[in-house]
Design a protein around this motif. Structure first.
Motif, short mmCIF file in Angstrom:
data_model
loop_
_atom_site.label_atom_id
_atom_site.label_comp_id
_atom_site.label_asym_id
_atom_site.label_seq_id
_atom_site.Cartn_x
_atom_site.Cartn_y
_atom_site.Cartn_z
N LYS A 150 0.85 -1.19 0.00
CA LYS A 150 0.00 0.00 0.00
C LYS A 150 0.89 1.24 0.00
O LYS A 150 2.01 1.20 0.51
CB LYS A 150 -0.89 0.04 1.25
CG LYS A 150 -1.91 -1.05 1.31
CD LYS A 150 -2.72 -0.93 2.58
CE LYS A 150 -3.75 -2.04 2.64
NZ LYS A 150 -4.59 -1.94 3.82
N VAL A 152 0.39 5.08 1.32
CA VAL A 152 -0.52 6.00 2.02
C VAL A 152 0.28 7.17 2.57
O VAL A 152 0.97 7.04 3.59
CB VAL A 152 -1.27 5.28 3.17
CG1 VAL A 152 -2.25 6.23 3.84
CG2 VAL A 152 -1.98 4.03 2.67
N PRO A 153 0.21 8.36 1.93
CA PRO A 153 0.89 9.53 2.49
C PRO A 153 0.23 9.94 3.81
O PRO A 153 -0.99 10.09 3.87
CB PRO A 153 0.71 10.61 1.44
CG PRO A 153 0.03 9.99 0.28
CD PRO A 153 -0.46 8.65 0.69
N THR A 154 1.02 10.12 4.85
CA THR A 154 0.47 10.45 6.16
C THR A 154 0.65 11.92 6.52
O THR A 154 -0.01 12.42 7.42
CB THR A 154 1.12 9.59 7.25
OG1 THR A 154 2.54 9.77 7.19
CG2 THR A 154 0.77 8.12 7.05
N ALA A 155 1.54 12.63 5.82
CA ALA A 155 1.75 14.06 6.06
C ALA A 155 2.25 14.70 4.77
O ALA A 155 2.97 14.08 4.00
CB ALA A 155 2.75 14.27 7.18
N SER A 156 1.84 15.95 4.54
CA SER A 156 2.28 16.67 3.36
C SER A 156 2.04 18.16 3.53
O SER A 156 1.08 18.57 4.19
CB SER A 156 1.51 16.18 2.11
OG SER A 156 1.92 16.92 0.98
N ALA A 162 -2.08 14.12 1.77
CA ALA A 162 -2.01 13.17 2.87
C ALA A 162 -3.41 12.77 3.32
O ALA A 162 -4.36 13.53 3.15
CB ALA A 162 -1.24 13.78 4.04
N VAL A 163 -3.53 11.59 3.89
CA VAL A 163 -4.83 11.04 4.28
C VAL A 163 -5.47 11.83 5.40
O VAL A 163 -6.65 12.12 5.38
CB VAL A 163 -4.69 9.55 4.66
CG1 VAL A 163 -5.97 9.04 5.27
CG2 VAL A 163 -4.32 8.74 3.44
N SER A 164 -4.71 12.24 6.40
CA SER A 164 -5.32 12.89 7.57
C SER A 164 -5.75 14.31 7.26
O SER A 164 -4.99 15.12 6.78
CB SER A 164 -4.33 12.88 8.73
OG SER A 164 -3.17 13.60 8.38
N ASN A 166 -7.81 15.70 5.06
CA ASN A 166 -8.11 16.17 3.71
C ASN A 166 -9.33 15.47 3.14
O ASN A 166 -9.64 14.34 3.47
CB ASN A 166 -6.92 15.95 2.77
CG ASN A 166 -5.75 16.85 3.12
OD1 ASN A 166 -5.92 18.04 3.26
ND2 ASN A 166 -4.59 16.26 3.27
N TYR A 169 -7.19 12.72 -1.42
CA TYR A 169 -5.81 12.43 -1.07
C TYR A 169 -5.22 11.42 -2.05
O TYR A 169 -5.92 10.80 -2.83
CB TYR A 169 -5.70 11.93 0.37
CG TYR A 169 -6.67 10.85 0.73
CD1 TYR A 169 -6.42 9.52 0.43
CD2 TYR A 169 -7.87 11.16 1.38
CE1 TYR A 169 -7.33 8.53 0.76
CE2 TYR A 169 -8.77 10.17 1.72
CZ TYR A 169 -8.49 8.86 1.40
OH TYR A 169 -9.39 7.88 1.73
N ARG A 171 -3.87 8.35 -1.90
CA ARG A 171 -3.71 7.05 -1.25
C ARG A 171 -3.86 5.93 -2.27
O ARG A 171 -4.74 5.98 -3.13
CB ARG A 171 -4.79 6.89 -0.17
CG ARG A 171 -4.77 5.54 0.51
CD ARG A 171 -5.92 5.46 1.51
NE ARG A 171 -5.85 4.27 2.29
CZ ARG A 171 -6.47 3.14 1.96
NH1 ARG A 171 -7.20 3.07 0.86
NH2 ARG A 171 -6.37 2.08 2.73
#
Length: 195
Positions: A150, A152-156, A162-164, A166, A169, A171
């Motif tokens: 997988k 999954v960007p967690t920060a950007s 990123a998933v959190s 937004n 994203y 993903r």
């Protein structure tokens, strides 16, 4: 354009963004004729050919890749592309190189990172950018393993990446072994220049 750095182990999947700028008042045709990169020459699919590079425009090609080989350990690898640039029957041939990448042997107990990642600018703004400009990017991920993984960007610092936190994203729930995927939507991976 990728995150591999200046020194990479054998087997690393390297990626470049090829940018074409036409500062003139006439359209050009740009055809890569020689290259030590994959995904560049006109006989490849995909390739970095532009049959009509409009006057005062910028275009990007994201398919230039190379996998570091054992034979690159001694001298490194220097990406090179030769082009035929044609306008009104006039042809100019030019060659461009990018900085050399140092290639090292993979250590005995070392494994490649599962993902090779590249963030490539895809807007046509050129530089410098100004207030209220939206700078757009394409995110490219390459699975360097023989297993399904997988991404999954967690920060950007980019919007909708990123998933959190937004709404949209970049993903990837499934990336097949040795496959390349990209996040190339205009509504994701962008930054608006503010005051």
């Amino acid at each position: 354009a990728d995150n591999a750095g200046d020194t990479v182990p054998v087997g690393t999947h390297l990626m470049w963004e090829v940018t074409y700028d036409n500062p003139t008042d006439k359209d050009y045709s740009v055809s890569p004729t020689e290259s030590n990169l994959t995904g560049v020459k006109t006989d490849a699919k995909p390739n970095c050919r532009f049959s009509s590079l409009k006057a005062h425009s910028r275009n990007h090609c994201y398919t230039a890749t190379y996998v570091a080989k054992d034979s690159d350990v001694a001298a490194g690898f220097t990406p090179s592309i030769s082009w035929d640039v044609t306008r009104d029957g006039e042809k100019i041939t030019t060659t461009t190189t990018a900085p050399k990448v140092t290639v090292r042997a993979l250590n005995k107990d070392e494994t490649l990172p599962p993902l090779a990642v590249a963030l490539m600018r895809k807007d046509t703004l050129g530089g410098p950018v100004t207030l209220d400009d939206t700078v757009k990017y394409k995110l490219v991920l390459v699975n360097q393993t023989n297993k399904q993984i997988k991404g999954v960007p967690t920060a950007s610092t980019l919007e909708n990446t990123a998933v959190s936190g937004n709404t949209g994203y970049c993903r990837f729930g499934t990336i097949q072994p040795n496959a390349t995927v990209s996040c190339d939507s205009d509504s994701m991976a962008f930054h608006k220049i503010t005051g």
